[in-house]
Design an enzyme around this catalytic site. Structure first.
Site, PDB file in Angstrom:
ATOM      1  CB  SER A   1      -0.923   0.005   1.225  1.00 40.02           C
ATOM      2  OG  SER A   1      -0.161  -0.031   2.421  1.00 40.02           O
TER       3      SER A   1
ATOM      4  CE  LYS B   1      12.465   3.383 -12.976  1.00 38.52           C
ATOM      5  NZ  LYS B   1      11.710   4.262 -12.075  1.00 38.52           N
TER       6      LYS B   1
ATOM      7  NE  ARG C   1       9.541   5.662  -4.886  1.00 36.66           N
ATOM      8  CZ  ARG C   1       9.112   4.405  -4.846  1.00 36.66           C
ATOM      9  NH1 ARG C   1       9.142   3.744  -3.712  1.00 36.66           N
ATOM     10  NH2 ARG C   1       8.659   3.812  -5.919  1.00 36.66           N
TER      11      ARG C   1
ATOM     12  CD  GLU D   1      14.635  -1.660  -4.910  1.00 40.91           C
ATOM     13  OE1 GLU D   1      15.658  -2.351  -4.719  1.00 40.91           O
ATOM     14  OE2 GLU D   1      13.706  -1.592  -4.098  1.00 40.91           O
TER      15      GLU D   1
END
Length: 340
Positions: free
Chosen positions: A13, A197, A261, A287
């Site tokens: 979520s 990416k 991010r 990430e």
């Protein structure tokens, strides 16, 4: 033709998981979309207020979206399962609740990372842990900044699966007026485009944080696409995929937007923040920080040269200061611009 899914589980979520639940619910008002939230208070907010304010502010979720903090309950009867958990926790999560996924369910990854230690893509982790067949395993990837999509700003994406029939079915399930999914059978290329990416966006962010201009950032983006393409081709992906939404499109969006991010994390690093300070200032995982070393390892295994990735990993690992990153790239041997 397979009928539209009646019940869909979205496992995770965060901003993208919640946004994609909205996309699915808006695409079919008859679909029952269930979000799994790790925290009970988040599930309660979604059920009672129809918002997930921590990630999407005051944007309201459709009435056919509900939430639970019980993963098995979320998966009960789901014909389509969407995975949107942090990449490095996927194996553990699947070990805890993966067996609750129906044997004939289609599983879709929204995650853009490589597993550290194994260098496996997320679909490979799913296949290894759960034994899901290729024709029931897919990925959605593209220039998909969650908040823009949640605001219903027009966006396109790619649904990739080795089975064209499955890809078409998933695409029909996530096509509201503001979200257009294209299909592709190049699962490897689409997944690699979304993974690498993030690392390139870190490099662009670092340059931004150091006050470098558009020439520098355009260079990083363009050469970043070249090394992403080299890796995708080495793994069996298609150059056409890299020129499309899951390659160039995702790279440009992630490297250019302040909503990204990874670009934000890179900017904070470029401004002199430590990784601990970056983590404190961000509400979500970047990430690229987690997957960068795995990308570099995968490239080395396949003999693929990825200098931007190597420079970013050296900065993250503390082996090179941010001021030396440009020198690492510029002092390399002169060569042709060709990808191969």
């Amino acid at each position: 033709m397979r009928r539209a899914p009646h019940r869909i589980a979205v496992m995770g979520s965060g901003s993208w998981g919640t946004t994609f639940a909205k996309v699915l619910a808006d695409a079919d008002a008859n679909a029952e979309v269930v979000l799994w939230a790790r925290r009970a208070e988040v599930a309660a907010e979604i059920n009672e207020q129809h918002t997930n304010a921590n990630y999407l502010g005051e944007i309201r979720l459709p009435g056919n979206v509900s939430a639970t903090d019980d993963p098995v309950a979320a998966l009960q009867g789901a014909e389509l399962v969407i995975l949107a958990v942090p990449a490095q926790s996927l194996r553990q999560q699947l070990g805890e609740w993966g067996q609750a996924i129906a044997a004939d369910a289609v599983v879709v990854s929204l995650m853009k990372g490589l597993e550290r230690g194994t260098d496996l893509r997320m679909t490979q982790v799913v296949a290894q842990v759960l034994g899901v067949s290729d024709d029931r395993l897919a990925v959605v990837s593209g220039p998909n900044l969650a908040k823009e999509i949640a605001r219903e700003e027009p966006t396109a994406s790619v649904v990739a699966c080795s089975s064209q029939e499955t890809a078409d079915w998933i695409a029909r399930s996530c096509t509201p007026a503001y979200f257009r999914p294209y299909t592709n059978t190049d699962l490897v290329g689409v997944e690699i485009g979304g993974i690498v990416k993030n690392v390139i966006a870190l490099a662009v962010g670092i340059c931004d944080g150091m006050g470098m201009g558009d020439n520098t950032k355009a260079t990083i983006i363009t050469r970043g696409l070249a090394e992403t393409t080299r890796l995708a081709l080495a793994l069996g992906g298609s150059a056409d995929t890299m020129a499309g939404l899951a390659g160039l499109g995702d790279l440009v969006a992630t490297c250019s937007s302040p909503l990204s991010r990874n670009r934000t994390a890179g900017r904070l690093i470029g401004e002199g923040n430590t990784l601990d300070q970056v983590a404190e200032k961000m509400t979500q995982v970047a990430e690229g920080i987690k997957s960068g070393s795995a990308v570099q390892d995968l490239a080395a295994t396949h003999g693929v040269e990825m200098p931007i990735t190597a420079a970013v990993v050296a900065v993250i690992d503390g082996r090179v200061g941010v001021k030396d990153m440009a020198r690492l790239l510029l002092e390399r041997e002169l060569k042709s611009e060709e990808i191969h």
